[in-house]
Every structure is written in C-alpha cells, then in structure tokens.
Motif scaffolding. Structure first.
Motif, mmCIF file in Angstrom:
data_model
loop_
_atom_site.group_PDB
_atom_site.id
_atom_site.type_symbol
_atom_site.label_atom_id
_atom_site.label_comp_id
_atom_site.label_asym_id
_atom_site.label_seq_id
_atom_site.Cartn_x
_atom_site.Cartn_y
_atom_site.Cartn_z
ATOM 1 N N VAL A 235 0.843 -1.192 -0.109
ATOM 2 C CA VAL A 235 -0.036 0.010 -0.010
ATOM 3 C C VAL A 235 0.909 1.246 -0.001
ATOM 4 C CG1 VAL A 235 -1.619 1.367 1.318
ATOM 5 C CG2 VAL A 235 -2.025 -1.152 1.095
ATOM 6 N N LEU A 236 1.862 1.099 0.964
ATOM 7 C CA LEU A 236 2.864 2.367 0.916
ATOM 8 C C LEU A 236 3.539 2.653 -0.414
ATOM 9 C CD1 LEU A 236 4.019 2.169 4.671
ATOM 10 C CD2 LEU A 236 2.019 3.635 3.663
ATOM 11 N N MET A 237 3.882 1.410 -1.116
ATOM 12 C CA MET A 237 4.651 1.462 -2.532
ATOM 13 C C MET A 237 3.664 2.167 -3.390
ATOM 14 S SD MET A 237 6.199 -1.690 -4.209
ATOM 15 C CE MET A 237 7.453 -1.457 -5.709
ATOM 16 N N ALA A 238 2.459 1.680 -3.202
ATOM 17 C CA ALA A 238 1.287 2.221 -4.211
ATOM 18 C C ALA A 238 1.044 3.602 -4.221
ATOM 19 C CB ALA A 238 0.128 1.366 -4.285
ATOM 20 N N LYS A 239 1.203 4.283 -2.686
ATOM 21 C CA LYS A 239 1.023 5.581 -2.437
ATOM 22 C C LYS A 239 2.275 6.409 -2.628
ATOM 23 C CE LYS A 239 -2.833 5.087 0.520
ATOM 24 N NZ LYS A 239 -3.944 6.313 -0.432
ATOM 25 N N LYS A 240 3.457 5.536 -2.994
ATOM 26 C CA LYS A 240 4.729 6.106 -3.347
ATOM 27 C C LYS A 240 5.267 6.822 -1.985
ATOM 28 C CE LYS A 240 4.306 6.887 -8.083
ATOM 29 N NZ LYS A 240 4.123 7.772 -9.248
ATOM 30 N N VAL A 241 4.891 6.428 -0.652
ATOM 31 C CA VAL A 241 5.391 6.884 0.225
ATOM 32 C C VAL A 241 7.056 6.323 0.570
ATOM 33 C CG1 VAL A 241 5.227 6.671 3.121
ATOM 34 C CG2 VAL A 241 3.258 6.817 1.514
ATOM 35 N N ILE A 242 7.823 7.658 1.095
ATOM 36 C CA ILE A 242 9.031 7.648 1.294
ATOM 37 C C ILE A 242 9.287 6.686 2.513
ATOM 38 C CG2 ILE A 242 11.189 8.577 1.860
ATOM 39 C CD1 ILE A 242 10.336 9.188 -0.972
ATOM 40 N N GLY A 243 10.126 5.599 2.319
ATOM 41 C CA GLY A 243 10.502 4.804 3.572
ATOM 42 C C GLY A 243 9.472 3.853 3.869
ATOM 43 N N GLY A 244 8.536 3.452 2.846
ATOM 44 C CA GLY A 244 7.492 2.422 3.021
ATOM 45 C C GLY A 244 8.084 1.130 3.379
ATOM 46 N N PHE A 245 8.939 0.678 2.722
ATOM 47 C CA PHE A 245 9.655 -0.698 3.311
ATOM 48 C C PHE A 245 10.021 -1.064 4.620
ATOM 49 C CE2 PHE A 245 10.733 -2.388 -1.187
ATOM 50 C CZ PHE A 245 9.423 -2.354 -1.555
ATOM 51 N N ILE A 246 10.750 -0.020 5.177
ATOM 52 C CA ILE A 246 11.278 0.355 6.448
ATOM 53 C C ILE A 246 9.978 0.421 7.494
ATOM 54 C CG2 ILE A 246 11.821 2.607 6.506
ATOM 55 C CD1 ILE A 246 14.328 1.839 8.276
ATOM 56 N N ILE A 247 8.954 1.159 7.068
ATOM 57 C CA ILE A 247 7.800 1.283 8.062
ATOM 58 C C ILE A 247 7.142 -0.205 8.292
ATOM 59 C CG2 ILE A 247 5.490 2.441 8.000
ATOM 60 C CD1 ILE A 247 6.604 4.754 6.639
ATOM 61 N N ALA A 248 6.878 -0.787 6.817
ATOM 62 C CA ALA A 248 6.275 -2.050 6.863
ATOM 63 C C ALA A 248 6.944 -3.046 7.923
ATOM 64 C CB ALA A 248 6.126 -2.717 5.575
ATOM 65 N N ILE A 249 8.462 -3.133 7.794
ATOM 66 C CA ILE A 249 9.457 -4.031 8.433
ATOM 67 C C ILE A 249 9.036 -3.711 10.233
ATOM 68 C CG2 ILE A 249 11.504 -4.850 9.042
ATOM 69 C CD1 ILE A 249 12.053 -4.384 6.127
ATOM 70 N N LEU A 250 9.046 -2.586 10.527
ATOM 71 C CA LEU A 250 9.049 -1.981 11.912
ATOM 72 C C LEU A 250 7.700 -1.988 12.475
ATOM 73 C CD1 LEU A 250 11.669 1.291 11.687
ATOM 74 C CD2 LEU A 250 11.970 -1.001 12.445
ATOM 75 N N GLY A 251 6.668 -1.860 11.481
ATOM 76 C CA GLY A 251 5.208 -2.044 11.860
ATOM 77 C C GLY A 251 5.126 -3.586 12.346
ATOM 78 N N SER A 252 5.364 -4.276 11.366
ATOM 79 C CA SER A 252 4.933 -5.750 11.857
ATOM 80 C C SER A 252 5.602 -6.319 12.902
ATOM 81 C CB SER A 252 5.254 -6.745 10.319
ATOM 82 O OG SER A 252 6.398 -6.314 9.910
ATOM 83 N N THR A 253 7.098 -5.852 12.976
ATOM 84 C CA THR A 253 7.984 -6.124 14.130
ATOM 85 C C THR A 253 7.488 -5.753 15.235
ATOM 86 O OG1 THR A 253 10.025 -6.312 12.600
ATOM 87 C CG2 THR A 253 10.315 -6.102 15.055
ATOM 88 N N ALA A 254 6.972 -4.507 15.490
ATOM 89 C CA ALA A 254 6.517 -3.984 16.861
ATOM 90 C C ALA A 254 5.073 -4.746 17.186
ATOM 91 C CB ALA A 254 5.773 -2.486 16.504
ATOM 92 N N ILE A 255 4.398 -5.357 16.354
ATOM 93 C CA ILE A 255 3.141 -5.888 16.787
ATOM 94 C C ILE A 255 3.703 -7.463 17.303
ATOM 95 C CG2 ILE A 255 1.164 -7.435 15.778
ATOM 96 C CD1 ILE A 255 0.731 -5.199 13.884
ATOM 97 N N ALA A 256 4.639 -8.063 16.616
ATOM 98 C CA ALA A 256 5.398 -9.170 16.804
ATOM 99 C C ALA A 256 5.806 -9.198 18.325
ATOM 100 C CB ALA A 256 6.374 -9.724 16.205
ATOM 101 N N ILE A 257 6.650 -8.095 18.596
ATOM 102 C CA ILE A 257 7.296 -7.797 20.085
ATOM 103 C C ILE A 257 5.912 -7.633 21.105
ATOM 104 C CG2 ILE A 257 8.139 -6.178 21.593
ATOM 105 C CD1 ILE A 257 10.169 -5.346 19.054
ATOM 106 N N LEU A 258 4.922 -6.887 20.882
ATOM 107 C CA LEU A 258 3.661 -6.892 21.618
ATOM 108 C C LEU A 258 3.090 -8.235 21.830
ATOM 109 C CD1 LEU A 258 1.912 -5.005 22.812
ATOM 110 C CD2 LEU A 258 0.529 -4.982 21.005
ATOM 111 N N LEU A 259 2.928 -9.027 20.856
ATOM 112 C CA LEU A 259 2.424 -10.346 21.162
ATOM 113 C C LEU A 259 3.481 -11.244 22.052
ATOM 114 C CD1 LEU A 259 1.272 -10.970 17.423
ATOM 115 C CD2 LEU A 259 -0.385 -10.467 19.679
ATOM 116 N N SER A 260 4.626 -11.031 21.640
ATOM 117 C CA SER A 260 5.583 -12.004 22.668
ATOM 118 C C SER A 260 5.334 -11.395 24.034
ATOM 119 C CB SER A 260 7.066 -11.735 21.987
ATOM 120 O OG SER A 260 6.977 -12.174 20.727
ATOM 121 N N ILE A 261 5.738 -10.219 24.305
ATOM 122 C CA ILE A 261 5.901 -10.098 25.824
ATOM 123 C C ILE A 261 4.569 -9.980 26.446
ATOM 124 C CG2 ILE A 261 7.695 -8.098 25.017
ATOM 125 C CD1 ILE A 261 5.812 -5.985 25.276
ATOM 126 N N THR A 262 3.390 -9.973 25.602
ATOM 127 C CA THR A 262 2.204 -10.250 26.413
ATOM 128 C C THR A 262 1.622 -11.660 26.582
ATOM 129 O OG1 THR A 262 0.918 -10.152 24.413
ATOM 130 C CG2 THR A 262 1.176 -8.177 25.507
#
Length: 496
Positions: A235-262
């Motif tokens: 979606v970010l690539m389609a919208k030509k958002v700068i840094g879309g790939f890094i946002i996707a990686i960090l966003g999904s990682t943040a959720i993974a951390i949340l699921l792990s620590i809870t």
C-alpha cells in the motif's frame, strides 16, 4: 580551500552552484534516499544469516526440517550481528567513497540479488564442498563457507575495478547480449520473491513436488505478520510513501514484540541475546585470512565461477543503474554521464572493501532516485546518506531482533522492482534472443542458484544461435564466458 568558510568550502568542493542546487536541498535529498534504502539494514543480515544456517545444518548433519539446537543459537546470533554491523559500515563507506571521489548523489549498500547469491548459493555450496573434501569438522565448514563466499566478493571487486576502465569494459559490454542481461535481472527478481515467500512461510519443499503451499503455516502468527508486512509495504509503495519498506518491517515487528511480551504468541521474537552486546566483525574475512585464501585457491574451480558470476551481475547492474540515475539527475553533458568512470571505480572499490567488513557486494541503489527527485544532484547528498549509515552501525544489536518473516513481505515486492525490465524483453521479436533469456530467468529461481541460471543462459544462447545459423551474433566474449561455465559445470559434476 584555505580562507573559505565551511559553507563556501562545501559549495566549492561539491560544485553546488554549478549543479544548480543548495546545501539545504542536498541534505533533504540525502535523508530521503537513506529512508528509502534503510530497509537493507534488516534484510541483508537476514538473507546472509539464512545462508549460514543452511551451511550450519549441513555441517552438523541436521535435516533442514529440524531447528538448529539451542546450544548453537549464540553462534547464529553473533553471525547475524556481524552481518548487521558490516551492512551498515559497508554501506556508509561505499557511499562516502561515491560522495568524496565521484561526487555523485548515489547511495550504495549491499545489493539485493548479490546478497541472495552469496547467501543461498555460495555459502551452502562452499560448506558442502568443505565437508566432503577438507578436514573441517563441527561448525568450522559453515564458518569458513562465509569467509570463502566473501573472498569471492573480494575477487569480484578486483575484476570490477579492472573492467571499469578502458577498452576492457567496452569489450565486456559489447560481448554480452542485452537479452541475457535482462534475463539475469528478471530472474534475480523472481529469486528474491521466492525467498520472500519462503521467509513468510507460504511455500515449503513438497512431497512428490519440488515446492508446495505450506498449509501448516496457516496456524502460525508469523505467517500472518509476514503477510501484514507485505500488505503494508504494498500500500505504501502504491502511494509512493518514502521509507515504505522500513515502515512495513518495523510495524510488523512492533506487533510481533507486543504479542511476545504479552504472552499471546511467545517465541515470535528471539530475546536470547542482549541489546547491549558489543558488535564485532564476526563475518570479516580478516578473521582467518591466510587459511581462507588457501582454501579458496584449492577450490578455485568453484571460487572463480562464483566471483565471475557475481561480477556479471554487479557490472551490468552498476552500469544500468548509474546511467538511469544520472539521466534522472540531469548529470549528462554532451551525451556523456558526468564522472561515470569515477562512479564505476567508486563502486568497484566499495565491493573490494565489503568482505573486510564481512558482507556481500555493495551496489548503487535505484532508491537513490527518491533523493534525486527531492533535488539531490551532488556528492553532498551521498555524504548525508553515508553519515546516517555510520550512525546506524551503533544500533546493530537492535536490528538483529528483526524477525525473518517481517522482511519476507518486503522481499516479495523487491522482486517487482526487477520485473519492470520484462516489457523490454517481451518486445524483442528475435526468438533466438528471447528464448535464452527466458531460460536464464526461469533457471535462476527454479534451481535456486544464480550461477546456474547465468551459466545455462550463456550456453543456451550459443547453442540456439549456432543451430539457427546466426553465427555473426556469437561474439568471442560470450564464447569465452560460456566456456568458463562449461568448465564450472564439469567440475561440479566431478564434485570439484
């Protein structure tokens, strides 16, 4: 520059007035490019560490379907940390050379395609040979496989440097058909996408089929987080958002951390190592350079074709990317690209340096176009990129916590970036050009080997051209390259 203010010296050295730009514009452009390509800080260590774990499975005699025993996980972590530190520092150094020597607004980092080649072809292949033909036991074959693969990177850089000057470069450029170059690039893109599918868990080795849909992954959180990373990036690539790939990686990682620590989904994020671990050059070829060079030259029949294959990918990728970016930046005068020779030499020098840090070949990144669109036209843009990569090295331990499945979604889309060349290939009417290129592009992902795909491409090109009576199309350079690959396949059949 004595007597000049810092600002005046900056403007004079980087020729900002001559290139019709300002320091403010260049700084913004540098930050923009860095954000666009910073995903490599997570993706490159993941790919190269995957290659090491394959080699470690081989060295320990453990089937790939079984996990690495816990006692070896600190070693895997240290290798990943070494690759992460090397990624940041090699990108910083390479871009700094481009900035100060070539004065071009290009960011460099370990290349996608080159890293897949080293990770999934070179490291496992060297490990396999070391296990069967040399007196190395335990984890040693896997560790030395890294060093030997990176020695190949070193010799690729030397070849690139030699061929970046004079008529040798022209000879190589004129020898290799455009169709084969396109086939190699597209094939690497498909290969990277397949790696992404594997990292997410979408595919697995089939029973009765080479590959199949991994239905067991449907029950895992990692699978869905990998898909989430893909959809965010898409979606970010389609919208030509700068840094879309890094946002996707960090966003999904943040959720993974949340699921792990809870405790909802424990084990998604590895927490076996400290964030405060001091980074070290675990993967640098300097760790045991004499033995690495000795082993490399005893396996020269394997090592040289790997280095040469890497050179072909690196050389033509570099020429094409530099040309396109320079034209986009308006750095073409009288039909010639400004400082093209210095840019190619910078690229080659960076490739020579990379294995000493401990990572695969650095290349000019097409994401540099984002900074160019923001107005970057000089080496000041690349200086900012270099500084940001140097700063990133401090956070290497943090980056190792990024799980493989979160980078998988991005890798699927990286393949799309290579696929843009397909239209150029399909527009060719001469099937004696198209068929070898097609053979190349399908052989790379389906054999899981870039070297094999390139070799099949060159050999099939000669056979089809000669059988079709088009002898004039078969140039001496391509015959020489094909002969090298025939020797490689012959040695492979004999076990090197």
């Amino acid at each position: 520059m004595r007597g000049l203010s810092f600002k005046d010296a900056l403007y004079k050295y980087f020729e900002l007035k001559e290139r019709n730009t300002t320091a403010k514009v260049e700084i913004i452009a540098g930050i923009t490019t860095f954000l666009s390509m910073a995903y490599i800080l997570f993706v490159n260590p993941s790919i190269l560490t995957d290659g090491f774990t394959i080699a470690l499975h081989q060295a320990l005699g453990i089937p790939m379907t079984q996990p690495i025993p816990q006692e070896y996980m600190p070693l895997v972590y240290n290798v990943k940390l070494g690759f992460t530190l090397a990624t940041a520092l090699s990108a910083a150094t390479a871009t700094l050379i481009m900035s100060l020597y070539a004065k071009m607004p290009f960011g460099l980092a370990p290349g996608m395609g080159e890293n897949a080649f080293i990770g999934y072809t070179a490291i496992p292949l060297f490990a396999s040979i070391l296990i069967t033909s040399h007196d190395l036991q335990g984890v040693a074959p896997a560790i030395f496989a890294i060093y030997l693969a990176l020695v190949s990177v070193f010799f690729n850089g030397i070849l690139f440097l030699i061929f970046s000057v004079g008529r040798i470069r022209e000879f190589i450029l004129n020898s290799v058909p455009e169709s084969i170059r396109l086939g190699i690039s597209i094939g690497i893109g498909l290969f990277i996408t397949l790696i992404g599918f594997s990292n997410i868990g979408i595919v697995e080795p089939g029973v009765g089929t080479p590959i199949s849909f991994n239905t067991a992954a449907l029950k895992t959180a990692a699978f869905y987080l990998g898909l989430l990373s893909f959809f965010i990036a898409a979606v970010l690539m389609a919208k030509k958002v700068i840094g879309g790939f890094i946002i996707a990686i960090l966003g999904s990682t943040a959720i993974a951390i949340l699921l792990s620590i809870t405790g909802l989904t424990p084990g998604l994020i590895s927490t076996s190592s400290s964030l405060f671990t001091m980074p070290s050059f675990t993967t640098s070829i300097l760790n045991d350079l004499p033995k690495s060079f000795y082993l490399y030259f005893t396996l020269f029949g394997l090592g040289f074709p790997i280095a040469f294959s890497l050179f072909l990918v690196d050389f033509f990728d570099g020429i094409g990317t530099l040309t396109g970016l320079a034209m986009k930046a308006g750095l073409v005068k009288d039909g010639k690209i400004m400082n093209i020779n210095k840019a190619l030499i910078s690229d080659a020098l960076a490739s020579i340096i990379s294995p000493f840090y401990g990572t695969s070949t650095t290349v000019v990144y097409v994401e540099s176009a984002s900074g160019i669109e923001a107005g970057g036209k000089s080496g000041l843009t690349s200086l900012i990129i270099a500084i940001l990569f140097f700063i990133s090295a401090i956070f290497a331990p943090l980056f190792t916590y990024i799980p493989t499945f979160t980078t998988g979604g991005v890798l699927v889309l990286v393949g799309l970036l290579f696929l843009g060349l397909a239209g150029k290939l399909t527009s060719m009417e001469d099937l004696t050009e198209v068929i070898p290129a097609f053979f190349t592009l399908v052989a790379i992902p389906f054999t899981y080997s870039i070297t094999t795909g390139i070799g099949f491409g060159f050999i099939s090109y000669i056979v089809i051209k000669i059988a079709s009576g088009k002898f004039k199309d078969v140039k001496p350079g391509i015959v020489l390259i094909a002969l090298l690959f025939i020797i490689y396949f012959w040695l492979a059949a004999r076990g090197f």
